[in-house]
Design an enzyme around this catalytic site. Structure first.
Site, mmCIF file in Angstrom:
data_model
loop_
_atom_site.group_PDB
_atom_site.id
_atom_site.type_symbol
_atom_site.label_atom_id
_atom_site.label_comp_id
_atom_site.label_asym_id
_atom_site.label_seq_id
_atom_site.Cartn_x
_atom_site.Cartn_y
_atom_site.Cartn_z
ATOM 1 N N ALA A 23 -0.043 30.129 14.881
ATOM 2 C CA ALA A 23 -1.349 30.144 15.530
ATOM 3 C C ALA A 23 -1.414 31.087 16.724
ATOM 4 O O ALA A 23 -2.465 31.639 17.032
ATOM 5 C CB ALA A 23 -1.727 28.736 15.963
ATOM 6 N N PHE A 34 -3.700 25.235 17.300
ATOM 7 C CA PHE A 34 -3.764 23.812 17.002
ATOM 8 C C PHE A 34 -2.583 23.033 17.564
ATOM 9 O O PHE A 34 -2.710 21.859 17.857
ATOM 10 C CB PHE A 34 -3.824 23.599 15.476
ATOM 11 C CG PHE A 34 -5.195 23.829 14.914
ATOM 12 C CD1 PHE A 34 -5.971 22.770 14.509
ATOM 13 C CD2 PHE A 34 -5.716 25.107 14.790
ATOM 14 C CE1 PHE A 34 -7.237 22.959 13.994
ATOM 15 C CE2 PHE A 34 -6.977 25.315 14.276
ATOM 16 C CZ PHE A 34 -7.735 24.242 13.880
ATOM 17 N N GLN A 103 1.574 30.706 8.746
ATOM 18 C CA GLN A 103 1.002 29.358 8.772
ATOM 19 C C GLN A 103 -0.510 29.409 8.926
ATOM 20 O O GLN A 103 -1.185 28.415 8.691
ATOM 21 C CB GLN A 103 1.589 28.570 9.947
ATOM 22 C CG GLN A 103 3.059 28.249 9.832
ATOM 23 C CD GLN A 103 3.560 27.574 11.100
ATOM 24 O OE1 GLN A 103 3.764 28.219 12.116
ATOM 25 N NE2 GLN A 103 3.759 26.270 11.038
ATOM 26 N N HIS A 121 0.072 27.968 4.146
ATOM 27 C CA HIS A 121 -0.821 26.800 4.176
ATOM 28 C C HIS A 121 -2.190 27.088 3.570
ATOM 29 O O HIS A 121 -3.154 26.366 3.825
ATOM 30 C CB HIS A 121 -0.985 26.302 5.616
ATOM 31 C CG HIS A 121 0.260 25.691 6.182
ATOM 32 N ND1 HIS A 121 0.609 25.778 7.516
ATOM 33 C CD2 HIS A 121 1.258 25.005 5.584
ATOM 34 C CE1 HIS A 121 1.755 25.156 7.707
ATOM 35 N NE2 HIS A 121 2.173 24.672 6.556
ATOM 36 N N CYS A 132 -12.621 21.245 -12.717
ATOM 37 C CA CYS A 132 -12.721 22.323 -13.716
ATOM 38 C C CYS A 132 -12.056 23.621 -13.270
ATOM 39 O O CYS A 132 -11.934 24.561 -14.054
ATOM 40 C CB CYS A 132 -14.178 22.586 -14.078
ATOM 41 S SG CYS A 132 -15.143 23.364 -12.758
ATOM 42 N N THR A 190 4.651 30.874 16.943
ATOM 43 C CA THR A 190 4.701 29.572 16.293
ATOM 44 C C THR A 190 5.691 28.676 17.012
ATOM 45 O O THR A 190 6.757 29.131 17.450
ATOM 46 C CB THR A 190 5.075 29.664 14.806
ATOM 47 O OG1 THR A 190 5.267 28.335 14.283
ATOM 48 C CG2 THR A 190 6.333 30.473 14.579
#
Length: 244
Positions: A23, A34, A103, A121, A132, A190
């Site tokens: 992030a 986050f 990520q 992710h 479907c 990260t």
């Protein structure tokens, strides 16, 4: 700074580089971090529940309302690659073999121009009908508060193409292959708190390739790395660009 000079030398000499990004790479584009010490998840842990498989299954209509709010879907088109994305893309245009395992779910690495991006992710730009298999783009997701499959006789609430809490990770083997074919690993932005992504540096260690991490805060995995830089990522990239 000695560490930045050493990192610039490693990048200059490497032919194949794998980047693990989190992030912190996208915060300069205006996208919230986050999982930092003051990130969104620390503000409200219920966000994990509302972006889980269980909640999508229980109440897909409210899931989409909360999902769009949490991930700021209405602002997604406003986000653009920043200096860090562009730096990595420039390395590829200069002839280096670049792989990115990210990520992040914003697709900004691809928008910057990198060709080999493993979206560990998933991404926010598309969704798929779980019944479907029909695919829907961001424009459709933006048009409807709750996007429903338009295939005849289906009408199922579609699922976003990100890994929800409770989902299995399907890209781990592809990420390990990218590491195995590289001669330098750079981990950017990260905290390395989320498994199994956090296991990837250990895989690189087994191959004996040089490893460096640049992150604002210390991480539990710092001891694995040959070079550790705790600083603003954009500032570090600006220095690297001057040295390479």
């Amino acid at each position: 700074m000695k560490q930045i000079n050493q990192l610039a030398k490693l990048i200059s000499e490497a032919k194949s580089i794998v980047f693990l990004t989190g992030a912190g790479v996208s915060t300069a584009s205006g996208i919230p971090d986050f999982r930092s010490t003051d990130g969104i998840w620390t503000e409200d842990r219920s966000r994990e529940y509302y972006t889980s498989v269980d909640y999508y299954t229980k109440d897909p209509y409210d899931f989409w309302r909360k999902y769009k709010e949490i991930f700021q879907i209405k602002l997604l088109r406003n986000f653009q690659p920043n200096e860090v994305h562009n730096f990595i893309a420039e390395l590829e245009t200069q002839g280096k073999d670049i792989s990115i395992v990210t990520q992040n779910v914003d697709s900004l690495h691809s928008l910057a121009g990198n060709k080999h991006v493993v979206e560990y992710h998933g991404n926010l730009n598309t969704a798929t009908c779980p019944v479907c298999g029909a695919h829907y783009d961001l424009a459709y997701l933006m048009e409807h508060d709750v996007p429903v499959c338009t295939t005849t006789d289906c009408k199922t609430v579609v699922r976003p193409d990100i890994v929800l809490f409770g989902d299995p990770i399907t890209k781990h083997s592809e990420a390990e292959m990218a590491i195995a074919s590289s001669d330098l690993m750079l981990v950017l932005g990260t905290s390395l708190l989320v498994t199994p992504f956090s296991l990837l540096p250990s895989s690189a260690k087994q191959y004996g390739i040089p490893m460096a991490i640049v992150n604002r805060d210390p991480t539990p995995m710092d001891d694995l790395f040959d070079h550790v830089i705790h600083a603003d990522l954009v500032a570090v990239v600006e220095q690297l660009k001057q040295l390479i």
